[in-house]
Design a protein around this motif. Structure first.
Motif, PDB file in Angstrom:
ATOM      1  N   ILE A 153     -12.404 138.444  -1.835  1.00 45.79           N
ATOM      2  CA  ILE A 153     -10.844 137.816  -2.507  1.00 45.79           C
ATOM      3  C   ILE A 153     -10.661 136.591  -1.881  1.00 45.79           C
ATOM      4  N   ASP A 154     -10.913 136.094  -0.957  1.00 47.28           N
ATOM      5  CA  ASP A 154     -10.864 135.123  -0.110  1.00 47.28           C
ATOM      6  C   ASP A 154     -11.511 133.596  -1.338  1.00 47.28           C
ATOM      7  N   ARG A 155     -12.367 133.903  -1.734  1.00 50.21           N
ATOM      8  CA  ARG A 155     -12.807 132.811  -3.076  1.00 50.21           C
ATOM      9  C   ARG A 155     -12.319 133.415  -4.442  1.00 50.21           C
ATOM     10  N   PHE A 156     -11.705 134.215  -4.460  1.00 50.36           N
ATOM     11  CA  PHE A 156     -11.007 134.412  -5.599  1.00 50.36           C
ATOM     12  C   PHE A 156      -9.968 133.872  -5.824  1.00 50.36           C
ATOM     13  N   ILE A 157      -9.078 133.931  -4.019  1.00 52.43           N
ATOM     14  CA  ILE A 157      -7.897 132.470  -4.127  1.00 52.43           C
ATOM     15  C   ILE A 157      -8.263 131.625  -4.266  1.00 52.43           C
ATOM     16  N   SER A 158      -9.306 131.076  -3.461  1.00 49.93           N
ATOM     17  CA  SER A 158      -9.990 129.627  -3.882  1.00 49.93           C
ATOM     18  C   SER A 158     -10.064 129.341  -5.200  1.00 49.93           C
ATOM     19  N   ALA A 159     -10.734 129.819  -5.743  1.00 51.74           N
ATOM     20  CA  ALA A 159     -10.654 129.695  -7.303  1.00 51.74           C
ATOM     21  C   ALA A 159      -9.289 129.687  -8.194  1.00 51.74           C
ATOM     22  N   VAL A 160      -8.285 131.174  -8.103  1.00 50.19           N
ATOM     23  CA  VAL A 160      -6.909 130.137  -8.647  1.00 50.19           C
ATOM     24  C   VAL A 160      -6.654 128.949  -7.756  1.00 50.19           C
ATOM     25  N   ARG A 161      -6.570 128.869  -7.104  1.00 50.71           N
ATOM     26  CA  ARG A 161      -5.523 127.702  -6.199  1.00 50.71           C
ATOM     27  C   ARG A 161      -6.672 126.036  -7.043  1.00 50.71           C
ATOM     28  N   CYS A 162      -7.999 126.549  -6.895  1.00 51.25           N
ATOM     29  CA  CYS A 162      -9.001 125.409  -8.379  1.00 51.25           C
ATOM     30  C   CYS A 162      -8.548 125.747  -9.423  1.00 51.25           C
ATOM     31  N   ALA A 163      -8.160 126.653 -10.171  1.00 48.54           N
ATOM     32  CA  ALA A 163      -8.072 126.704 -11.471  1.00 48.54           C
ATOM     33  C   ALA A 163      -6.310 125.968 -11.191  1.00 48.54           C
ATOM     34  N   ARG A 164      -5.441 125.997 -10.898  1.00 52.45           N
ATOM     35  CA  ARG A 164      -4.370 125.278 -11.308  1.00 52.45           C
ATOM     36  C   ARG A 164      -4.173 124.019 -10.710  1.00 52.45           C
ATOM     37  N   SER A 165      -5.266 123.131 -10.255  1.00 53.18           N
ATOM     38  CA  SER A 165      -5.561 122.126  -9.333  1.00 53.18           C
ATOM     39  C   SER A 165      -6.083 121.629 -10.875  1.00 53.18           C
ATOM     40  N   ASP A 166      -7.132 121.979 -11.435  1.00 53.41           N
ATOM     41  CA  ASP A 166      -7.978 121.223 -12.356  1.00 53.41           C
ATOM     42  C   ASP A 166      -8.454 121.961 -13.622  1.00 53.41           C
ATOM     43  N   TRP A 167      -8.569 122.650 -14.549  1.00 49.04           N
ATOM     44  CA  TRP A 167      -9.192 123.877 -14.797  1.00 49.04           C
ATOM     45  C   TRP A 167     -10.612 122.765 -15.236  1.00 49.04           C
ATOM     46  N   ARG A 168     -11.231 122.250 -15.640  1.00 53.70           N
ATOM     47  CA  ARG A 168     -12.445 121.866 -15.666  1.00 53.70           C
ATOM     48  C   ARG A 168     -13.036 121.831 -14.094  1.00 53.70           C
ATOM     49  N   ASP A 169     -12.892 121.592 -12.894  1.00 53.91           N
ATOM     50  CA  ASP A 169     -13.440 122.137 -11.710  1.00 53.91           C
ATOM     51  C   ASP A 169     -13.881 123.056 -11.687  1.00 53.91           C
ATOM     52  N   LEU A 170     -12.867 124.587 -12.338  1.00 53.85           N
ATOM     53  CA  LEU A 170     -13.219 125.714 -12.382  1.00 53.85           C
ATOM     54  C   LEU A 170     -13.992 126.279 -13.169  1.00 53.85           C
ATOM     55  N   LEU A 171     -13.837 125.267 -14.390  1.00 55.15           N
ATOM     56  CA  LEU A 171     -15.108 126.006 -15.200  1.00 55.15           C
ATOM     57  C   LEU A 171     -16.566 125.305 -14.988  1.00 55.15           C
TER      58      LEU A 171
END
Length: 100
Positions: free
Chosen positions: A60-78
């Protein structure tokens, strides 16, 4: 936002990766909010949401970090989720199973 924003195959993956029902419920809620926030990205919503789930690998902590990443730059998320290359449709099928 409709529950339909989360594909059935992604739902199965979330339930597998987050077996605690309350945690999975929170993940589903966060994914719905994220889908609404990223709707203008012109990327497939399933691709974006799956990236966050793939990054988390059930943590869940990694998931929360991934959501933060997505909000910052969805390209980094992908990229971090393994869905940033041209082969992303086959990666999705391999990780989630074929579309119903």
């Amino acid at each position: 936002m409709d529950d339909d924003v989360i594909s059935e195959r992604l739902r199965r993956r979330v339930r597998r990766d987050f077996p605690d029902a309350e945690v999975a419920k929170g993940v589903f809620g966060a994914l719905r909010v994220l889908a609404a926030e990223l709707a203008d990205s012109r990327q497939g919503i399933e691709r974006l949401l799956a990236s966050a789930v793939f990054i988390a690998v059930g943590d869940i902590d990694r998931f929360i970090s991934a959501v933060r990443c997505a909000r910052s730059d969805w390209r980094d998320l992908l990229v971090a989720g393994g869905l940033g290359n041209e082969d992303w449709p086959s990666v999705l099928d391999r990780e989630l199973g074929p579309r119903a």
